[in-house]
Write a protein that holds these residues in place. Structure first.
Motif, PDB file in Angstrom:
ATOM      1  N   TRP A  73     -14.846  30.042  85.504  1.00 27.04           N
ATOM      2  CA  TRP A  73     -14.251  29.294  86.608  1.00 27.04           C
ATOM      3  C   TRP A  73     -14.813  29.793  87.951  1.00 27.04           C
ATOM      4  N   ALA A  76     -18.403  28.653  88.928  1.00 28.05           N
ATOM      5  CA  ALA A  76     -18.660  27.217  88.842  1.00 28.05           C
ATOM      6  C   ALA A  76     -19.220  26.591  90.112  1.00 28.05           C
ATOM      7  N   ILE A 362     -10.340  15.732  91.584  1.00 33.06           N
ATOM      8  CA  ILE A 362     -10.419  15.864  90.130  1.00 33.06           C
ATOM      9  C   ILE A 362      -9.695  14.670  89.523  1.00 33.06           C
ATOM     10  N   TRP A 405     -14.470  15.203  87.219  1.00 37.36           N
ATOM     11  CA  TRP A 405     -14.279  16.377  88.090  1.00 37.36           C
ATOM     12  C   TRP A 405     -15.341  16.277  89.183  1.00 37.36           C
ATOM     13  N   TRP A 407     -17.304  16.306  93.072  1.00 37.14           N
ATOM     14  CA  TRP A 407     -17.654  17.235  94.137  1.00 37.14           C
ATOM     15  C   TRP A 407     -18.191  16.473  95.334  1.00 37.14           C
ATOM     16  N   PHE A 428     -17.841  20.223  85.878  1.00 34.93           N
ATOM     17  CA  PHE A 428     -17.364  21.542  86.315  1.00 34.93           C
ATOM     18  C   PHE A 428     -18.093  22.662  85.594  1.00 34.93           C
ATOM     19  N   ARG A 501     -23.396  19.512  92.071  1.00 36.51           N
ATOM     20  CA  ARG A 501     -22.568  20.000  93.172  1.00 36.51           C
ATOM     21  C   ARG A 501     -22.864  19.290  94.493  1.00 36.51           C
TER      22      ARG A 501
END
Length: 632
Positions: A73, A76, A362, A405, A407, A428, A501
């Motif tokens: 996590w 990430a 998310i 998820w 970004w 993620f 990302r």
């Protein structure tokens, strides 16, 4: 059967019937395969890899002992990308890429950008060790000497200004970039977003630093076993215990290559607004005075919209919140949402008034099923000044509520029709297919929020575990039938090798079409070279002040003409999460010839407006202090 039972049963049947009927009434329309094929025919992309796995690449970070259980996590984030023009090509043909596989910040030519080539090189500060990791880079002429500098921000230390010492005509090289501390002495910050703009109207570029973990927390230090400053979020939907974000005013000294004077004015902003877990910063002039207001997209808590009321040398921002009616959930009210703000962008459908504000969240099916947010204006600038954000949330009716998820999100016109498309990074943690950990995350989300800030209360997320890594795909939202967006990423083969990302947009090869670089987490990053055929012409315009600094914050408005709708855009390249676009504005043109646009900008002399003729191709326009413009 007793009569009461019959009545209760009948009521239940009626309730179920009403719910079914409501579902039919509210069912959203679907775009047919034929319609999707027609839409997809306007676009095309060719993928080119922009980096490769470094020697001894790693796919998880070393962390302090208390975080080992959630090591994946913590690992990430970190992939990031920026486009800029270091060679004077007149287009963003140079790339700054952050690769978490070796925590490098590498500058290189963009593939197929043309121009004289040069070897890739790294930017690394003097004070740097394994407890630090870069999170992004933002090109900006921060000292106003005409050379583009690069600001790099990190976890484990405060940002660094890499001041460009090159003289015109020199090939870019590491030796030309001198590292200087943004704040002195260096501090332990954990920064996930950074943006630049003239916040106070002084004519100088200022810096917004969006921080995440608490100041001083040594997140990436394996020896920090007793780090009392380390804490996770203190709430699932209202966390406010992050490292405080900063607003820094700059004043160039006038000496080329020298660091500007920097003043921290964060104390002058609303304290409650600066403690969120910031993942993205958006700047946009919402009030028409040339001063950018600020949207802070916060993880685990409400986003914040701050309206700019500053004067030169004195910053002042006030909070604007949305209002709620009986039909609107609190989570869909601007300033009150409890979602996970991950990215933000602005777009002006119809070319006027206030912008739409699109926010990534998310939105995973069978996971944290929240919602992306599309705030559409329903009021005026006067509402903003009165403290009300005049916006309603339209993501569901416009078709972009769910994406995974998510970004970074960027708005750009990829087919030159005068209407923006939306691109969205997703995914993620990529792990093994049989080690999906969504069940554990659901337990965390439904547990006692008071325990969330203690890392030991989190379930294990370690190497090999998967959280939205294998099933999420980046999105390419195109405005389609019924005023609804349609995702065409799959049809256009815009696939990615791993979770993404950051995005950076710009016409890198000078063909009049927007391209996009995608920063992927623990994988090769890619250039999506635009191959659309038959698109109308476009102008890519670099607005600069005398001396050569990009006019960050400049606005262009183009009236509707010859089949092209009215357009409006502002230059804030670093808006969003982990992606900084090229410092040019992309304007669609009619096939019949040039258009006359209105350009608005602010400098030390005040606010200016002037007409400018835009023609096909790349242009450099100098904005003069007397309000005149000169095309070069």
């Amino acid at each position: 059967m007793p009569s009461g039972t019959i009545r209760r049963s009948s009521s239940a049947v009626v309730a179920v019937a009403l719910c079914a009927a409501a579902g039919l009434v509210t069912a959203l329309p679907e775009t047919s395969q034929a319609e999707q094929d027609t839409l997809a025919g306007r676009f095309g992309f060719r993928q080119i890899t922009v980096n490769s796995a470094p020697a001894e690449a790693r796919y998880v970070r070393r962390v302090q002992p208390g975080l080992v259980g959630i090591q994946s996590w913590i690992s990430a984030v970190g992939a990031a990308v920026a486009l800029t023009d270091l060679r004077g090509l007149g287009r963003p043909g140079d790339l700054c890429l952050v690769d978490p596989r070796d925590d490098s910040v590498r500058v290189s030519p963009v593939p197929e950008s043309g121009g004289e080539q040069y070897p890739a090189f790294e930017l690394r500060p003097d004070r740097y060790d394994s407890t630090m990791a870069p999170m992004g880079c933002v090109p900006a002429d921060i000292n106003a000497d005409g050379a583009t500098d690069i600001i790099v921000y990190y976890w484990g230390r405060s940002p660094v200004l890499f001041l460009n010492q090159a003289v015109p005509g020199q090939r870019p090289a590491a030796a030309h970039f001198r590292g200087a501390e943004l704040v002195e002495p260096m501090q332990v910050w954990n920064t996930t977003a950074l943006n630049v703009g003239d916040l106070d109207g002084s004519g100088d570029l200022d810096i917004v630093v969006g921080n995440y973990f608490p100041d001083g927390a040594k997140v990436l230090d394996p020896d920090a076993a007793d780090d009392e400053r380390m804490a996770m979020q203190d709430g699932m939907g209202d966390a406010g215990n992050a490292g405080p974000s900063r607003v820094l005013l700059t004043k160039p000294t006038g000496v080329p290559g020298e660091k500007p004077r920097i003043t921290d004015v964060s104390a002058d902003l609303p304290a409650d607004a600066m403690g969120g877990w910031v993942l993205a910063v958006g700047l946009q002039d919402l009030t028409g005075d040339g001063l950018p207001s600020m949207y802070l997209a916060n993880d685990f808590g409400p986003d914040t919209l701050l309206v700019n009321r500053s004067t030169p040398g004195k910053v002042r921002f006030t909070v604007a919140d949305g209002s709620r009616d009986l039909l609107t959930p609190k989570s869909q009210v601007l300033g009150h949402d409890s979602f996970k703000g991950m990215g933000v962008t602005f777009s002006y459908p119809g070319g006027g008034g206030l912008p739409d504000i699109a926010v990534s969240n998310i939105t995973e099916n069978y996971g944290l099923h929240e919602s992306n947010l599309l705030f559409v204006p329903n009021g005026t600038v006067e509402d903003l000044r009165a403290g009300t954000a005049p916006y309603t949330e339209h993501s569901q009716r416009r078709g972009i509520a769910r994406s995974g998820w998510s970004w970074d999100i960027k708005a750009g016109d990829f087919d030159n029709d005068g209407t923006d498309e939306l691109t969205q990074a997703t995914g993620f943690v990529l792990g093994e297919p049989d080690r999906d950990r969504w069940v554990l995350l659901q337990e965390l989300a439904m547990g006692n929020a008071e325990l969330l800030k203690y890392p030991g209360s989190w379930p294990n997320f370690g190497p090999g575990d998967d959280l939205s890594g294998a099933r999420d795909a980046n999105r390419f939202w195109v405005d389609g039938p019924d005023d609804r967006y349609v995702d065409l990423a799959g049809r256009l083969a815009m696939t990615q090798p791993a979770p993404s990302r950051g995005f950076a947009l710009g016409d890198v090869n000078g063909d009049g079409l927007l391209d996009m670089v995608v920063a992927n987490q623990f994988a090769d990053s890619t250039l999506l070279l635009n191959t659309a055929t038959g698109a109308p012409p476009a102008a890519d315009v670099e607005f600069v002040f005398p001396g050569g600094r990009a006019a960050i914050g400049v606005q262009v408005e183009v009236p509707a003409t010859a089949g092209v709708p009215a357009q409006k855009s502002q230059l804030y390249p670093a808006n969003g999460h982990a992606g900084a676009s090229g410092a040019q504005l992309h304007v669609a043109l009619p096939r019949t010839g040039p258009v006359t646009a209105e350009v608005t900008w602010r400098d030390a002399a005040g606010l200016h407006r002037a007409p400018v003729e835009l023609t096909r191709g790349h242009h450099r326009i100098v904005l003069q202090p007397n309000g005149e413009v000169a095309t070069r």
